[in-house]
Scaffold this motif. Structure first.
Motif, PDB file in Angstrom:
ATOM      1  N   PHE A  67       0.768  -1.189  -0.196  1.00  0.00           N
ATOM      2  CA  PHE A  67      -0.028   0.030  -0.031  1.00  0.00           C
ATOM      3  C   PHE A  67       0.935   1.145  -0.155  1.00  0.00           C
ATOM      4  O   PHE A  67       0.317   2.157  -0.588  1.00  0.00           O
ATOM      5  N   LYS A  68       1.932   1.130   0.522  1.00  0.00           N
ATOM      6  CA  LYS A  68       3.059   2.364   0.559  1.00  0.00           C
ATOM      7  C   LYS A  68       3.665   2.588  -0.694  1.00  0.00           C
ATOM      8  O   LYS A  68       3.967   3.435  -1.231  1.00  0.00           O
ATOM      9  N   LYS A 120       0.496   1.437  -6.689  1.00  0.00           N
ATOM     10  CA  LYS A 120      -0.733   2.075  -6.770  1.00  0.00           C
ATOM     11  C   LYS A 120      -1.932   1.554  -6.436  1.00  0.00           C
ATOM     12  O   LYS A 120      -3.023   1.913  -6.483  1.00  0.00           O
ATOM     13  N   LEU A 121      -1.762   0.094  -5.902  1.00  0.00           N
ATOM     14  CA  LEU A 121      -3.120  -0.727  -5.373  1.00  0.00           C
ATOM     15  C   LEU A 121      -3.929   0.271  -4.489  1.00  0.00           C
ATOM     16  O   LEU A 121      -3.220   0.534  -3.530  1.00  0.00           O
ATOM     17  N   LYS A 122      -5.237  -0.079  -4.641  1.00  0.00           N
ATOM     18  CA  LYS A 122      -6.106   0.879  -3.658  1.00  0.00           C
ATOM     19  C   LYS A 122      -6.856  -0.608  -2.827  1.00  0.00           C
ATOM     20  O   LYS A 122      -7.264  -0.313  -1.798  1.00  0.00           O
ATOM     21  N   SER A 123      -6.560  -1.642  -3.183  1.00  0.00           N
ATOM     22  CA  SER A 123      -7.414  -2.610  -2.412  1.00  0.00           C
ATOM     23  C   SER A 123      -6.594  -4.007  -2.747  1.00  0.00           C
ATOM     24  O   SER A 123      -5.831  -4.215  -3.758  1.00  0.00           O
ATOM     25  N   LYS A 178     -12.025  -8.390   1.242  1.00  0.00           N
ATOM     26  CA  LYS A 178     -11.565  -7.221   0.791  1.00  0.00           C
ATOM     27  C   LYS A 178     -10.919  -6.307   1.596  1.00  0.00           C
ATOM     28  O   LYS A 178     -11.256  -6.311   2.804  1.00  0.00           O
ATOM     29  N   TYR A 216      -8.897  -2.244   1.935  1.00  0.00           N
ATOM     30  CA  TYR A 216      -8.828  -1.116   1.152  1.00  0.00           C
ATOM     31  C   TYR A 216      -7.863  -0.333   1.651  1.00  0.00           C
ATOM     32  O   TYR A 216      -7.620  -0.454   3.050  1.00  0.00           O
ATOM     33  N   ASN A 217      -6.904   0.104   1.045  1.00  0.00           N
ATOM     34  CA  ASN A 217      -5.778   1.165   1.330  1.00  0.00           C
ATOM     35  C   ASN A 217      -6.600   2.296   1.946  1.00  0.00           C
ATOM     36  O   ASN A 217      -7.101   3.186   0.876  1.00  0.00           O
ATOM     37  N   ASN A 218      -6.387   2.733   3.224  1.00  0.00           N
ATOM     38  CA  ASN A 218      -7.020   4.017   3.666  1.00  0.00           C
ATOM     39  C   ASN A 218      -6.057   5.003   3.779  1.00  0.00           C
ATOM     40  O   ASN A 218      -6.232   5.930   4.755  1.00  0.00           O
ATOM     41  N   GLN A 219      -4.817   5.149   3.347  1.00  0.00           N
ATOM     42  CA  GLN A 219      -4.064   5.908   3.471  1.00  0.00           C
ATOM     43  C   GLN A 219      -4.125   7.159   2.588  1.00  0.00           C
ATOM     44  O   GLN A 219      -4.592   7.011   1.510  1.00  0.00           O
TER      45      GLN A 219
END
Length: 176
Positions: A122-123, A126-129, A171, A173-176
């Motif tokens: 996630f850091k 570009k993946l969001k999930s 699932k 999700y990337n909450n950053q």
């Protein structure tokens, strides 16, 4: 990316080495690992080495296609696998996968390794999930996935190891 490495308090996540082939063949045949990950059983060191070469050739930290060995820091032994990759059976959604040798299960290593890889992905991508699939009767893996913050979405039936199999579908999700 030759020297990909993530360290946690107890583990080193790294690309597999040819020297891991004995450990990979061993843990992939352990009763629990072989039962839950039957499509990844490698019956000898030669098959393990071929698999190691394939996953290392496909390694791509940007796509990502990341399949890593889990090394126990103190023992210096490869005790499992953790990865993120596109899953064809799920329309190429990016799936987290993990497996820990039977001797090292129930010590939190799957959670520790997966959490570190998820944070890295996630850091640095570009993946969001991320997606996870778990056989409904695999209670230990269900607990791990939920500890990691994945939420149950649905049940999916997908081809797996030559059969149609029911999986719980999660699932994160990337909450950053």
């Amino acid at each position: 990316m030759k020297d990909f490495r993530i360290e946690t308090p107890n583990l080193i996540l790294r690309k597999f080495s040819p020297f891991d082939s004995k450990d990979v063949a061993y843990y992939s045949q352990q009763p629990n690992v072989a039962y839950w990950m039957s499509d990844m059983v490698l019956h000898n060191e030669s098959k393990a080495l071929s698999w190691i070469n394939r996953v290392n050739e496909r390694f791509d930290a940007t796509e990502p296609f990341i399949i890593l060995g889990i090394e126990h820091k103190i023992e210096g032994t490869c005790i499992g696998v953790v990865g993120v990759h596109p899953k064809a059976e799920l329309d190429n959604e990016f799936e987290i996968l993990y497996g820990i040798s039977d001797n090292y299960q129930k010590k939190g290593y799957a959670t520790e390794a997966s959490k570190a890889l998820i944070q890295w992905v996630f850091k640095n991508t570009k993946l969001k999930s991320l997606t996870a699939i778990v056989k409904p009767e695999n209670v230990s893996s269900k607990i791990t996935i939920e500890k990691l913050g994945f939420e149950y979405v649905d049940t999916k039936v997908i081809p797996y190891d030559g059969n149609m199999c029911k999986f719980n579908y999660y699932k994160l999700y990337n909450n950053q």
